[in-house]
Design a protein around this motif. Sequence first.
Motif, mmCIF file in Angstrom:
data_model
loop_
_atom_site.group_PDB
_atom_site.id
_atom_site.type_symbol
_atom_site.label_atom_id
_atom_site.label_comp_id
_atom_site.label_asym_id
_atom_site.label_seq_id
_atom_site.Cartn_x
_atom_site.Cartn_y
_atom_site.Cartn_z
ATOM 1 N N ASP A 184 0.854 -1.183 0.000
ATOM 2 C CA ASP A 184 0.000 0.000 0.000
ATOM 3 C C ASP A 184 0.892 1.235 0.000
ATOM 4 O O ASP A 184 1.792 1.363 0.831
ATOM 5 N N VAL A 185 0.649 2.127 -0.947
ATOM 6 C CA VAL A 185 1.496 3.314 -1.100
ATOM 7 C C VAL A 185 1.512 4.142 0.186
ATOM 8 O O VAL A 185 2.573 4.545 0.674
ATOM 9 N N ASN A 186 0.342 4.362 0.752
ATOM 10 C CA ASN A 186 0.287 5.246 1.919
ATOM 11 C C ASN A 186 0.906 4.626 3.161
ATOM 12 O O ASN A 186 1.535 5.327 3.957
ATOM 13 N N LEU A 187 0.724 3.306 3.315
ATOM 14 C CA LEU A 187 1.341 2.660 4.473
ATOM 15 C C LEU A 187 2.862 2.684 4.349
ATOM 16 O O LEU A 187 3.577 2.879 5.339
ATOM 17 N N SER A 188 3.379 2.496 3.138
ATOM 18 C CA SER A 188 4.830 2.579 2.919
ATOM 19 C C SER A 188 5.334 3.954 3.317
ATOM 20 O O SER A 188 6.323 4.105 4.041
ATOM 21 N N LYS A 189 4.636 4.942 2.827
ATOM 22 C CA LYS A 189 5.045 6.326 3.068
ATOM 23 C C LYS A 189 4.993 6.653 4.563
ATOM 24 O O LYS A 189 5.912 7.256 5.122
ATOM 25 N N GLN A 190 3.916 6.202 5.199
ATOM 26 C CA GLN A 190 3.744 6.494 6.621
ATOM 27 C C GLN A 190 4.883 5.889 7.440
ATOM 28 O O GLN A 190 5.429 6.540 8.335
ATOM 29 N N LEU A 191 5.257 4.648 7.119
ATOM 30 C CA LEU A 191 6.339 4.006 7.869
ATOM 31 C C LEU A 191 7.650 4.763 7.645
ATOM 32 O O LEU A 191 8.420 4.970 8.585
#
Lengths: 315, 439
Positions: A184-191
């Motif tokens: 997931d793009v957003n989960l990657s970014k958030q981490l």
Amino acid sequence: MPIEIPKDKWPGNIRAITIGATSADGGTRAKAVTVGGGTTMPYLQFEAPTPNKPVIAIEIKSRKPEDWSPLLAEFWGEALADPAQWAKKAEETGADLIVLALTVEDGPDDAVKAVKSVLGATGLPLIVWGPGQAEKDNELLVPVSEATKGERLVLGICEDKNYRTIVATAMANGHLVQARAPMDVNLSKQLNILISDMGMPKDRIIMDPTTGALGYGIEYGYSVMERLRLAALQGDAMTQFPMLVTPGFEAWKTKEAKVGEGVPEAWGDWKARAIHWETLTAMSLVESGADIVVLRHPESVKRVKEAIEELMVAA
Amino acid sequence: MALSGIQIYKMLPQTNCKECGFPTCLAFAMKLAAKQVELGTCPYVSEESKKQLAESAAPPIRLITLKSNGTEVRAGNEVVLFRHEKTFFNKPGLFLRVKASDPGIAKKVATADTYKVNYVGMDLTIDGYAIEADGDLPAAVKAVREVTKRPLILVGGDASLLDSSLSLLAGEGTLIYAADSSNCEALADVAKKHKASLVVKAETLEALSDLTQKVQAQGVEDMVLDLGGKNLGEWLKLSTQARRLALKNFRPLGYPTIFFAAQNGTDKEAVYAAQAIAKYAGFVVIDTFAPEMIYPLLVLRENIYTDPQKPIQVQPGVYEINSPKPESPVLVTTNFSITYFAVANEVEGSGLPAWLVVTDAEGMSVLTAWAAGKFDAERIAKAIKGFDVASKVSKKRLVLPGHVAVLSGEVEEELPDWEVRVGPREAVDLPAFMKQALN
């Protein structure tokens, strides 16, 4: 008729990140590996050169894996029981990097011993994975990190559950982290944001966007990687990290690779099919922007390496 | 280039007559721009506007259909560069190349023609055959037509040979390979005569554009491009450039492409074909009939060409894993394909038998479905009862995904004679759970 080829000009670029430290940099590696640095979508060299080619990591384990396919055992043989020997053979097989996966049976001392034996057996940079259970990962990776200070290892797997401990020890000992988020793009970014917020330098994060195998969700992984790349090129700083993916792990747990008997005749020869499964899973991810591809079978290593060479030739 | 609503509005009568069913011409124009209505709904639009609007509505990549009396294969009509932007529509046709000089040609085709493999409930097959004119082409066409009904590609540059071969395939949509600068006039005539599609081939995109325009001027509209591309890097470059230009409405390159996967040897064939599938080929020709290669390629093609806005769903039902017996446990999950694959794969890999009940959660993963109210005690109970799971087991033991542990009380109320257990949160932990907790 003259044609004007449309070219994209991107404001952003992928960070170039170096794994492994040579003696000049305070480590013991014979050579370091640099990945990333791209300024276009993968291999579009008519727009800009691809500065660093994707690399192949071969996955080895600290103990003989009981559940690996006999097709893998056929090649690795006795090396499966000895991480040092296995690492050496992986280097001869064409690995640019070694991934050493620790197991739940390992204690902290076993883990350190295994890592040191691999560092002694090969000059390649090293990625070390915990067994994949947050607490156990912390228990093993912290002593490994301390015992290998300055080697610029990649420590994984660093997820939302346990990133704090792993990032802290990687920061203290000069290592990198493998930031894994579930497709997931957003989960990657958030981490990546959480890890950066702890003070981790941005040149020490490798993203692991995770992927399914061919036939088992690879389309999601493929698109997530393309979207992460596009976001990075558009200038989103928290997606501008090289990507590591694990097609070997994913492919070899599918029935198509694992099972030789009692499957439809239309699946064809088992060994050839299993290798195609790993190779095509890897190739799809190479096309969508992978920088580090973690594989298991020597034939897949050979084919993916050849494909990368061809993609790197500026046409 | 697609026109905006305002641009379309300017071509309409602007009388707001409402006969199209919309309150104003502008509202109608907006619907036209969004391709939600047909222009024909407006009774007063001028012929000239009709022509202009039709031109602007033509797809950037021409739809090419190869057909026979049996099946048809379509390529083209694509509108995006990346699958997540919308979707890829027409899967590249996978054709097996056979040689006219091969005395075993009919047998080879017959074997390949029966090939069928099931992937998530779909039967996947090869789409057709490319016959290389290195021998008696008409004889080979006859022999092949006796054993297959699938569409054909004829590979050879000799116009009269192609002419006589195509006469044997009347009424079909065949593809001819290939016209280059030396033979394009003769081949265009043959293509026109037999209503065949024609591959056009040149070393550069410039030369290719000149050639497609020349062929078009001769009256052939249905073309396919051979971009050249001698290795993976070069094909990726050319294919990307041609696709980009076509999507920008550069008409001379607005056609699907063909790619020969074995051009650098059969050991590279699978990898070459894989790139062609992901990177915009319209037709992929392979030289090797090997199920162990064709199956992964067909699966890859399904994956790349699924609609990213609609996750693949698995048919709800009871799935038997590792030949379960009446005392085997019943595991519950949702019908999101990735969730199903994760669970089924782990359990299958463990060798432990189980009944896997896949509930209709509208294609959502466990947590998403739970949050959306699509995976609750009522639905789980309905699935257990609806699929009559009780009749299959002697030990009524149900395992819920760990993420919905909170549902266990309610499920117990809905299914009073079942023992409800909470499993692990992640599929990867299922084998250990099944070994330790379910004995």
